[in-house]
Design an enzyme around this catalytic site. Structure first.
Site, PDB file in Angstrom:
ATOM      1  CG  ASP A   1      41.320  41.051  29.337  1.00  0.00           C
ATOM      2  OD1 ASP A   1      40.062  41.217  29.787  1.00  0.00           O
ATOM      3  OD2 ASP A   1      41.952  40.328  29.870  1.00  0.00           O
TER       4      ASP A   1
ATOM      5  CE  LYS B   1      39.453  38.959  32.056  1.00  0.00           C
ATOM      6  NZ  LYS B   1      41.296  38.878  31.841  1.00  0.00           N
TER       7      LYS B   1
ATOM      8  CB  CYS C   1      42.208  36.728  28.659  1.00  0.00           C
ATOM      9  SG  CYS C   1      43.327  37.026  29.911  1.00  0.00           S
TER      10      CYS C   1
END
Ligand SMILES: [Zn+2]
Length: 198
Positions: A9, A107, A152
């Site tokens: 990310d 995601k 994450c």
């Protein structure tokens, strides 16, 4: 052992100036780019939410950002609106070496459930498909970097270890949100799962 670097990310919204900025998030772009040459494969993940996503505080009238609610799949932190599909903030940091990536996996694209982990949505059961990709390519040693360390990155690393991969995290190429002690909790969870913190 074939080794993959999994970059979590590294998007504008998680960097300073973004909607859900992680302090110092932009400082790790250069180190991550430099690491890429050391791996047989590079995978990028991208948080990718529809506008009505359940993780957005403003989709829950009266709820405060960074509070937690109970969903049918378990506790869920409510975040400021971030990484909306197609938005500028959902894009990768402009200095990230995108050309080196073999795979970009998105995601969190289902409105009713979040996905911190790159392997399973937050019900810990719905797969993203990443494990199959890595296994099919014989990539069994995984190193995680990116944002955010305590959400994450940690959830992805723990899931990878549970799936049987050999897993490490290069902590200096991550940055944490550190919400209510989440950084230390994430470290403990990763160590308990067998993740090597470097
Ligand atoms: Zn998100």
């Amino acid at each position: 052992m074939a080794r993959a670097l999994i970059v979590i990310d590294m998007q504008k919204d998680f960097c300073p100036g973004g909607a859900l900025a992680v302090t110092g998030g932009d400082e790790i772009v250069g180190p991550i780019n430099a690491l890429m040459a050391d791996f047989e494969a590079v995978v990028l993940t991208q948080d990718w939410h529809p506008a009505d996503h359940t993780s957005f505080a403003d989709n829950h009238p009266g709820a405060e950002a960074f509070s937690s609610i109970e969903m049918d799949y378990g506790p869920q932190v409510l975040w400021p609106r971030h990484c909306v599909i197609g938005s500028d903030g959902a894009g990768f940091h402009p200095d990230l070496a995108l050309d080196r990536a073999d795979l970009v996996i998105r995601k969190g694209f289902r409105a009713g459930i979040d996905s911190y982990s790159a392997f399973f949505e937050n019900d810990h059961a719905t797969p993203t498909g990443l494990a199959g990709y890595l296994r099919d390519r014989g990539l069994n040693e995984l190193t995680f970097v990116g944002l955010a360390h305590d959400f994450c990155v940690a959830w992805s690393a723990v899931d990878a270890a549970k799936l049987g991969f050999s897993v490490g995290v290069i902590e200096e190429a991550t940055r944490a949100i550190d919400l209510n002690g989440s950084r230390n909790a994430a470290r403990a969870n990763m160590r308990a799962a067998g993740v090597i913190l470097r």
